[in-house]
Write a protein that holds these residues in place. Structure first.
Motif, short mmCIF file in Angstrom:
data_model
loop_
_atom_site.label_atom_id
_atom_site.label_comp_id
_atom_site.label_asym_id
_atom_site.label_seq_id
_atom_site.Cartn_x
_atom_site.Cartn_y
_atom_site.Cartn_z
N VAL A 47 0.84 -1.20 0.00
CA VAL A 47 0.00 0.00 0.00
C VAL A 47 0.87 1.25 0.00
O VAL A 47 0.64 2.18 -0.77
N CYS A 48 1.91 1.26 0.86
CA CYS A 48 2.79 2.42 0.94
C CYS A 48 3.50 2.68 -0.38
O CYS A 48 3.60 3.83 -0.84
N GLN A 49 3.99 1.63 -1.02
CA GLN A 49 4.70 1.80 -2.28
C GLN A 49 3.78 2.22 -3.41
O GLN A 49 4.16 3.00 -4.28
N THR A 50 2.54 1.71 -3.38
CA THR A 50 1.56 2.11 -4.40
C THR A 50 1.21 3.59 -4.25
O THR A 50 1.17 4.34 -5.24
N LEU A 51 0.98 4.03 -3.01
CA LEU A 51 0.66 5.43 -2.76
C LEU A 51 1.82 6.34 -3.15
O LEU A 51 1.61 7.41 -3.74
N SER A 52 3.04 5.91 -2.84
CA SER A 52 4.22 6.73 -3.11
C SER A 52 4.43 6.97 -4.60
O SER A 52 5.10 7.93 -4.99
N LYS A 53 3.86 6.13 -5.45
CA LYS A 53 4.00 6.29 -6.90
C LYS A 53 3.03 7.32 -7.46
O LYS A 53 3.19 7.75 -8.61
N LEU A 54 2.03 7.70 -6.67
CA LEU A 54 1.08 8.71 -7.14
C LEU A 54 1.73 10.08 -7.04
O LEU A 54 2.15 10.50 -5.96
N PRO A 55 1.85 10.82 -8.15
CA PRO A 55 2.56 12.11 -8.12
C PRO A 55 1.94 13.13 -7.18
O PRO A 55 2.65 14.03 -6.69
N GLU A 56 0.64 13.03 -6.89
CA GLU A 56 -0.01 14.01 -6.03
C GLU A 56 0.02 13.61 -4.55
O GLU A 56 -0.50 14.35 -3.70
N PHE A 57 0.59 12.46 -4.23
CA PHE A 57 0.58 11.98 -2.85
C PHE A 57 1.83 12.44 -2.11
O PHE A 57 2.93 12.44 -2.65
N ARG A 58 1.64 12.84 -0.85
CA ARG A 58 2.76 13.21 0.00
C ARG A 58 2.57 12.60 1.39
O ARG A 58 1.48 12.61 1.95
N TRP A 59 3.67 12.08 1.96
CA TRP A 59 3.65 11.60 3.34
C TRP A 59 3.79 12.79 4.27
O TRP A 59 4.46 13.78 3.95
N CYS A 60 3.18 12.69 5.44
CA CYS A 60 3.32 13.72 6.46
C CYS A 60 4.78 13.79 6.89
O CYS A 60 5.46 12.77 7.01
N LYS A 61 5.27 15.00 7.14
CA LYS A 61 6.68 15.18 7.52
C LYS A 61 6.89 15.17 9.03
O LYS A 61 8.00 15.37 9.50
N ASN A 62 5.83 14.94 9.78
CA ASN A 62 5.96 14.77 11.23
C ASN A 62 6.49 13.36 11.48
O ASN A 62 5.83 12.38 11.16
N PRO A 63 7.71 13.20 12.04
CA PRO A 63 8.28 11.86 12.22
C PRO A 63 7.46 10.96 13.13
O PRO A 63 7.64 9.75 13.12
N LYS A 64 6.54 11.54 13.90
CA LYS A 64 5.70 10.74 14.78
C LYS A 64 4.37 10.37 14.13
O LYS A 64 3.54 9.68 14.73
#
Length: 221
Positions: free
Chosen positions: A82-99
């Motif tokens: 799921v994480c790798q699939t989402l990461s391939k979407l150009p409009e997707f971004r992970w939250c930058k809060n390490p927690k």
């Protein structure tokens, strides 16, 4: 009884089963060794690149194949998928809060670069994929990479690395050390630990990692 071709233990027939749904070879590797194989591969490869451990078999593991081996391993495999699939979407971004392990689609793109995480409220920059550079527009940030946003600079130094091809800094959120730069017109694949070119690793084996990298081996494929 049957001997496993990896651990060489003699086990009852029920310890062996079809490895992937599409495998055509004999059932000569026990489920325990298959589980160990998948576990090791998850630490060094994308889930999409994990093949059957039988020599010469190129069948790849799907979620259902892993689920038959281990429920616990399936949960990890499926989560990484799921994480790798989402990461391939150009409009997707992970939250930058390490927690925070959340992420979201930001369809407004560069026209509205401030992303507010729906889970924790942390603000980040869509364009630069870093915590929001408070007090600076994206243009100002570009013109002053050594800006006065101490929090941003600390995060950049600690949590990101530059893509070896385009030099844009990227963050590793989860999963294996096989990275793919998501900048438009780049898509360079490399090892997070030693920056080795993953295209060469894929074609020729782990001897193309740097010798200081934990994935380095002297064996080529």
């Amino acid at each position: 009884m049957m001997e496993c071709q990896i651990c060489f233990d003699t086990k009852i027939i029920s310890s062996f089963s079809k490895i992937t749904a599409n495998c055509k070879h004999k059932l000569n590797i026990c489920r325990s060794c298959v589980k160990n194989h998948i576990t090791a591969q998850l630490d060094s490869k994308s889930v999409e690149d994990i093949n059957c451990p039988v020599s010469g078999c190129k069948q790849k593991f799907q979620s259902d194949d892993v689920k038959k081996i281990s429920k616990e391993l399936f949960e990890r495999f499926d989560g990484l998928m799921v994480c790798q699939t989402l990461s391939k979407l150009p409009e997707f971004r992970w939250c930058k809060n390490p927690k925070c392990n959340s992420g979201q689609l930001h369809l407004e793109g560069d026209d509205a670069p401030i992303i507010t995480c729906q889970a924790c409220g942390k603000k980040s920059c869509y364009t630069h994929d870093i915590p929001w550079h408070a007090g600076q527009t994206c243009t100002e940030y570009e013109n002053n990479k050594n800006g006065n946003d101490e929090e941003t600079q600390k995060f950049i130094s600690k949590e990101t690395k530059p893509c070896p091809r385009c030099n844009v800094r990227i963050i590793k959120n989860e999963g294996c050390d096989h990275m793919t730069c998501r900048m438009k017109n780049c898509n360079y694949e490399f090892c997070w630990l030693c920056f080795a070119d993953h295209d060469k690793i894929r074609k020729h084996g782990n001897s193309f990692h740097k010798k200081s990298c934990k994935y380095y081996t002297t064996v080529t494929s």
